[in-house]
Design a protein around this motif. Structure first.
Motif, PDB file in Angstrom:
ATOM      1  N   ASP A 182       0.856  -1.196   0.000  1.00 21.40           N
ATOM      2  CA  ASP A 182       0.000   0.000   0.000  1.00 21.40           C
ATOM      3  C   ASP A 182       0.892   1.246   0.000  1.00 21.40           C
ATOM      4  O   ASP A 182       0.755   2.146   0.843  1.00 21.40           O
ATOM      5  CB  ASP A 182      -1.003   0.013   1.160  1.00 21.40           C
ATOM      6  CG  ASP A 182      -2.230  -0.857   0.889  1.00 21.40           C
ATOM      7  OD1 ASP A 182      -2.290  -1.477  -0.210  1.00 21.40           O
ATOM      8  OD2 ASP A 182      -3.122  -0.929   1.748  1.00 21.40           O
ATOM      9  N   ASN A 184      -2.819  -4.020  -1.771  1.00 20.34           N
ATOM     10  CA  ASN A 184      -4.024  -3.973  -2.609  1.00 20.34           C
ATOM     11  C   ASN A 184      -4.285  -2.598  -3.208  1.00 20.34           C
ATOM     12  O   ASN A 184      -4.991  -2.478  -4.206  1.00 20.34           O
ATOM     13  CB  ASN A 184      -5.241  -4.428  -1.799  1.00 20.34           C
ATOM     14  CG  ASN A 184      -5.378  -3.707  -0.486  1.00 20.34           C
ATOM     15  OD1 ASN A 184      -4.516  -3.834   0.374  1.00 20.34           O
ATOM     16  ND2 ASN A 184      -6.442  -2.946  -0.331  1.00 20.34           N
ATOM     17  N   HIS A 185      -3.725  -1.543  -2.616  1.00 20.95           N
ATOM     18  CA  HIS A 185      -3.896  -0.209  -3.194  1.00 20.95           C
ATOM     19  C   HIS A 185      -2.901   0.058  -4.320  1.00 20.95           C
ATOM     20  O   HIS A 185      -3.008   1.063  -5.019  1.00 20.95           O
ATOM     21  CB  HIS A 185      -3.750   0.870  -2.115  1.00 20.95           C
ATOM     22  CG  HIS A 185      -4.989   1.042  -1.296  1.00 20.95           C
ATOM     23  ND1 HIS A 185      -5.879   2.083  -1.494  1.00 20.95           N
ATOM     24  CD2 HIS A 185      -5.501   0.291  -0.298  1.00 20.95           C
ATOM     25  CE1 HIS A 185      -6.879   1.965  -0.640  1.00 20.95           C
ATOM     26  NE2 HIS A 185      -6.673   0.895   0.096  1.00 20.95           N
ATOM     27  N   HIS A 205       1.974  -8.234   2.889  1.00 28.07           N
ATOM     28  CA  HIS A 205       1.098  -7.083   3.111  1.00 28.07           C
ATOM     29  C   HIS A 205      -0.156  -7.466   3.892  1.00 28.07           C
ATOM     30  O   HIS A 205      -0.524  -6.812   4.865  1.00 28.07           O
ATOM     31  CB  HIS A 205       0.695  -6.428   1.786  1.00 28.07           C
ATOM     32  CG  HIS A 205      -0.254  -5.278   2.001  1.00 28.07           C
ATOM     33  ND1 HIS A 205       0.135  -4.095   2.598  1.00 28.07           N
ATOM     34  CD2 HIS A 205      -1.590  -5.149   1.774  1.00 28.07           C
ATOM     35  CE1 HIS A 205      -0.904  -3.288   2.711  1.00 28.07           C
ATOM     36  NE2 HIS A 205      -1.966  -3.907   2.227  1.00 28.07           N
ATOM     37  N   HIS A 228      -1.688  -3.753   6.233  1.00 29.39           N
ATOM     38  CA  HIS A 228      -3.020  -3.897   5.628  1.00 29.39           C
ATOM     39  C   HIS A 228      -4.164  -3.531   6.558  1.00 29.39           C
ATOM     40  O   HIS A 228      -5.054  -2.784   6.176  1.00 29.39           O
ATOM     41  CB  HIS A 228      -3.198  -5.324   5.096  1.00 29.39           C
ATOM     42  CG  HIS A 228      -4.482  -5.561   4.363  1.00 29.39           C
ATOM     43  ND1 HIS A 228      -4.840  -4.823   3.256  1.00 29.39           N
ATOM     44  CD2 HIS A 228      -5.492  -6.463   4.575  1.00 29.39           C
ATOM     45  CE1 HIS A 228      -6.026  -5.262   2.817  1.00 29.39           C
ATOM     46  NE2 HIS A 228      -6.435  -6.233   3.596  1.00 29.39           N
TER      47      HIS A 228
HETATM   48 FE   LIG Z   1      -3.973  -3.003   2.248  1.00 29.55          FE
END
Ligand SMILES: [Fe+2]
Ligand SMILES: [Fe+2]
Length: 280
Positions: free
Chosen positions: A50, A80-81, A155, A194
């Motif tokens: 991220d 995920n970002h 993450h 995360h």
């Molecule tokens: Fe995340």
């Protein structure tokens, strides 16, 4: 003595963008300033995903501009970002394996530090496909053969935290547990970001911790909360520091944005001229 700084959830926005007054770039500058002041003797700094809030190249550029002031060698992971393709296209020196996953391993002072890519483009939850699990098994086999304990960084948190983030933590996390167990390698610590909360515990018998990171901290989740909305706080902004020798591993959580008031030194006179073990 191994000293490892782990930063996570930097969430850098494109330049000049600020969300509700929260400037993640300014906070990240503070993190780097604290590394300069307190941890410039660290062996490695890992950014555990991220990095960019919206996976934009401008954010990776700003991230690099700030991190060039980090005196410690550093490696970047994806969350995920992030957008793995954008990042790999942008950074030609990115840590990546032969299959294009942003992951790698280094051996420092008797530890094997494995940085595992749990991100999947377009998905908020963590994924470990068969290719990544095989790569991990190979890394663990090397650690087992060399009898080096493992510090695993990823993450997404694999463990349940009893919060809404559990619905988008690492999916099928039992596959990770099976791979770790079957390897026979000594797992000294697993650490993840995360979830934006500081936790410690064990998972399938392995020591596991999460850190709250750079952007914001979330509070615990209680089922009677109004609208079931979990509270989020502007602080502390935090990175983790792992300090380890052959028999002992400690995780510190270093807050670099923190509104706690420091108590007067006079309240603790016995702490004057305190000394501690200095074994290196
Ligand atoms: Fe995340
Ligand atoms: Fe995040």
């Amino acid at each position: 003595m191994l000293k490892l700084v782990i930063m996570s959830d930097i969430h850098i926005l494109p330049p000049q963008e600020v969300k509700f007054g929260l400037d993640t770039a300014e906070r990240f500058e503070k993190a780097i300033a604290d590394v300069n002041e307190f941890y410039d003797d660290a062996d490695l700094c890992v950014y555990a995903g991220d990095i960019a809030d919206k996976g934009k190249i401008e954010s990776y550029q700003l991230f690099d501009k700030i991190r060039q002031n980090n005196p410690v060698k550093s490696l970047v992971m994806m969350g995920n970002h992030d957008d793995r393709d954008v990042y790999l296209d942008y950074d030609k020196d990115a840590m990546a394996d032969e299959n294009g996953f942003v992951q790698g391993a280094v051996e420092i002072k008797g530890y094997r530090i494995i940085m595992l890519d749990s991100s999947e483009p377009g998905r908020v939850e963590g994924i470990l496909c068969a290719t990544r699990l095989k790569w991990l098994a190979n890394q663990l086999a090397l650690a087992k053969a060399a009898q080096t304990p493992v510090i695993l960084i990823l993450h997404h948190n694999a463990n349940r935290l009893h919060m809404p983030v559990d619905t988008y933590r690492l999916t099928e996390s039992e596959n990770l547990a099976i791979t770790l167990k079957q390897s026979g390698a000594q797992i000294a610590q697993i650490i993840a970001g995360h979830c934006h909360i500081t936790t410690a515990g064990s998972w399938h018998g392995f020591p596991i911790a999460t850190l709250s990171g750079n952007q914001h901290r979330v509070g615990q989740y209680f089922k009677n909360m109004i609208n079931h909305q979990q509270p989020c706080y502007e602080g502390p902004a935090q990175f983790a520091v792992i300090i380890a020798d052959e028999t002992n591993l400690t995780v510190h959580f270093h807050n670099y944005v923190d509104r706690n008031i420091q108590l007067p030194n006079a309240m603790f006179p016995w702490k004057r001229n305190a000394v501690f073990e200095t074994k290196e």
